[in-house]
Design an enzyme around this catalytic site. Structure first.
Site, PDB file in Angstrom:
ATOM      1  N   LYS A  82       0.845  -1.199   0.000  1.00 21.84           N
ATOM      2  CA  LYS A  82       0.000   0.000   0.000  1.00 21.84           C
ATOM      3  C   LYS A  82       0.879   1.246   0.000  1.00 21.84           C
ATOM      4  CE  LYS A  82      -3.968   1.920   2.515  1.00 21.84           C
ATOM      5  NZ  LYS A  82      -4.850   1.742   3.688  1.00 21.84           N
ATOM      6  N   SER A 157      -9.658   1.498   2.561  1.00 19.82           N
ATOM      7  CA  SER A 157      -8.806   2.274   1.678  1.00 19.82           C
ATOM      8  C   SER A 157      -7.707   1.445   1.001  1.00 19.82           C
ATOM      9  CB  SER A 157      -8.161   3.428   2.442  1.00 19.82           C
ATOM     10  OG  SER A 157      -7.353   2.932   3.492  1.00 19.82           O
ATOM     11  N   SER A 181      -9.791  -0.614   6.854  1.00 21.92           N
ATOM     12  CA  SER A 181      -9.217  -0.508   5.507  1.00 21.92           C
ATOM     13  C   SER A 181      -8.489  -1.732   4.978  1.00 21.92           C
ATOM     14  CB  SER A 181      -8.289   0.695   5.421  1.00 21.92           C
ATOM     15  OG  SER A 181      -9.065   1.845   5.272  1.00 21.92           O
TER      16      SER A 181
HETATM   17  N1  GLN Z   1     -13.359   3.993   5.985  1.00 18.78           N
HETATM   18  C1  GLN Z   1     -12.672   4.401   7.182  1.00 18.78           C
HETATM   19  C2  GLN Z   1     -12.274   5.853   7.053  1.00 18.78           C
HETATM   20  O1  GLN Z   1     -12.496   6.409   6.057  1.00 18.78           O
HETATM   21  C3  GLN Z   1     -11.509   3.530   7.469  1.00 18.78           C
HETATM   22  C4  GLN Z   1     -10.259   3.912   6.761  1.00 18.78           C
HETATM   23  C5  GLN Z   1      -9.058   3.139   7.209  1.00 18.78           C
HETATM   24  O2  GLN Z   1      -9.142   2.115   7.888  1.00 18.78           O
HETATM   25  N2  GLN Z   1      -7.900   3.647   6.853  1.00 18.78           N
HETATM   26  O3  GLN Z   1     -11.744   6.439   7.948  1.00 18.78           O
END
Ligand code: GLN
Length: 491
Positions: A82, A157, A181
């Site tokens: 990532k 994400s 994410s």
């Molecule tokens: N969807 C969540 C957010 O937007 C989780 C994102 C994440 O785990 N980085 O914060």
């Protein structure tokens, strides 16, 4: 090398590579062939390392490493990383214009460990900008598409990592998880993903979003491969002050041992999280419950919080994000613009206006508001109090059960653009996953089946530092569902 190698698990590939290191080249050839055929449709990567560079690197590795091959635990395995995890000499953008040209001078600890074991970084994957989002659509560059249905999102994400795995572009990947994410895209793309206990995996070199919840974790196409990667990245790191003072366990051995002994566990089924899921998800995930409960002792438990979970998570995440992202000032960090005769405030404002996208700006603004005098008691402090209550609730739950189960996501992967028009719906879809980050426990997403051609997954959480329990239950489900090493045919 034939396409059958594409769905070969990492633990088998490792055996092949050890008997004949030349097979590493054949396998890489195959992986790049797949990437060339699919990447223009899916766009999992922001930066792809060219085949030539990778081949040269592997040639060196093979020459130098011949005697120690048996001890290298990731020898020749390509890994997709990532793009918020720092890689020395490789552009690390966080999918943001702010870091579009940033080349880190050092490796994250997880990268150091992977390289030391002979793993090969083949590219940096697309993500929501600064990991803020659930669909990979807030990437400043382009969205990634779901390999199972190109009109849908891969989740987020860590959407690029999950899509790369399910399309066969890499057999192993790293993601990061602040509120789901890793698990969300794993569920949407039909792969396995694990968010470790907070503090088990070093965050050194992970570009921060919400530091009290961020955690790097493994993603793979089967349970054993998750354990292999977790073995390498887990364990104390003096460079991260929140890293727990423990060595990682040998998850591979523990997984084998537990699968062999098959201890009977107590599993809590969180009623509300099933009931609040879409019909297709509910029916499929209840089947997975039946599979596990035919063997283990299950009891229904109730978690009466719903929307408060999402509210508390987003308040804390935005508050921490506004503080963490203040460093991108164009002087020490971030976009470089000509200073000319501008004042510091003009530079600051121009850099941040140009560098950050809409979602990131929104969260910084809300985070600053949440922390401001007069409002922090009403929002931030209350969210922290709720976090404490939630932790106590689960401490109690984990006195009577070893693990709790729910669907990973309450919905199927949405179409591209669907969530853009309805951000609140996007936030609410995180309800099942944010729990583990708020209380710091480990959680896994296990793909179990398809509904209308789209993957469906369950989530299991357990006590702090009992990742092996999650792997064990995941392996049991994997044996039953045969959902393993599946690669999507991309049309
Ligand atoms: N969807 C969540 C957010 O937007 C989780 C994102 C994440 O785990 N980085 O914060």
């Amino acid at each position: 090398m034939s396409y059958k190698y594409l769905s070969m698990p990492v633990y088998r590939l490792l055996q092949e590579f050890k008997t004949d290191p030349m097979k590493i080249f054949d396998y890489l050839e195959l992986v790049y062939k797949v990437i060339n055929g699919t990447e223009n449709k899916i766009r999992s990567f922001i930066t792809l390392i060219s085949k030539d560079i990778v081949f040269k690197y592997v040639e060196k590795l093979v020459k130098e490493g011949l005697e120690k091959f048996d001890s290298l635990k990731l020898l020749g395995i390509p890994i997709a990383v990532k793009d918020n995890i720092s890689t020395k000499g490789i552009r690390t953008t966080c999918a943001s214009r702010m870091l579009e040209n940033y080349i880190p001078p050092y490796n994250a600890t997880v990268i150091e460990r992977i390289i030391k074991e002979g793993g090969i970084i083949i590219g940096k994957t697309n993500m929501d900008e600064f990991a803020m989002g659930s669909t990979t659509e807030t990437s400043a560059f382009y969205p990634t598409r779901n390999p199972w249905d190109l009109s849908r999102v891969p989740g987020g994400s860590s959407g690029g990592s999950a899509a790369a795995l399910s399309a066969g572009e890499a057999p192993l990947a790293l993601g990061s998880d602040t509120g789901g994410s890793i698990r969300n895209p794993a569920a949407f793309c039909g792969v396995y993903g694990l968010k470790p206990t907070y503090g088990l995996v070093s965050r050194y070199g992970l570009i921060a979003y919400a530091s009290s919840m961020d955690q790097i974790g493994p993603m793979a196409r089967n349970t054993m491969d998750l354990a292999i990667l977790l073995n390498i990245i887990a364990g104390h790191d003096s460079k991260d002050s929140t890293s727990l003072l423990i060595n990682g366990k040998d998850y591979v051995s523990l997984l084998k041992e537990l699968t062999h002994k098959e201890p009977r566990l107590r599993i809590g089924i969180i009623k509300e999280l099933f009931e609040n899921s879409d019909e297709g998800i509910r029916s499929k995930t209840y089947k997975a419950v039946d599979m596990l409960c035919a063997y283990h002792d299950c009891l229904t438990i109730s978690l009466p919080y719903g929307k408060q979970l999402v509210a508390a998570y987003y308040i804390i995440a935005m508050a921490e994000a506004s503080s963490n992202l203040a460093r991108f000032d164009g002087v020490r960090y971030g976009l470089k613009i000509p200073f000319e005769n501008k004042g510091w405030d003009e530079i600051y404002s121009e850099v941040r206006t140009k560098g950050f996208g809409y979602e990131v700006k929104k969260r910084i603004a809300l985070g600053a508001y949440i922390l401001s005098v007069g409002y922090r008691d009403m929002y931030y402090i209350r969210a922290l109090k709720f976090r404490r209550i939630l932790k106590e609730t689960f401490d109690k739950i984990f006195k009577s059960v070893d693990a709790v189960m729910s669907p990973t996501m309450p919905i199927l992967p949405p179409k591209l653009g669907e969530f853009f028009e309805d951000p609140l719906r996007m936030y609410l879809a995180d309800v099942n996953t944010v729990i583990a980050n708020l209380i710091g426990v480990p959680a896994i997403s296990i793909p179990i089946d398809f509904y209308n051609g789209l993957p469906v997954a369950v989530q299991i959480m357990s006590r702090q530092l009992t990742e092996e329990v999650l792997l064990y239950l995941s392996m049991q489900l994997e044996e039953k569902t045969r959902f393993r090493n599946i690669v999507a045919e991309v049309h």
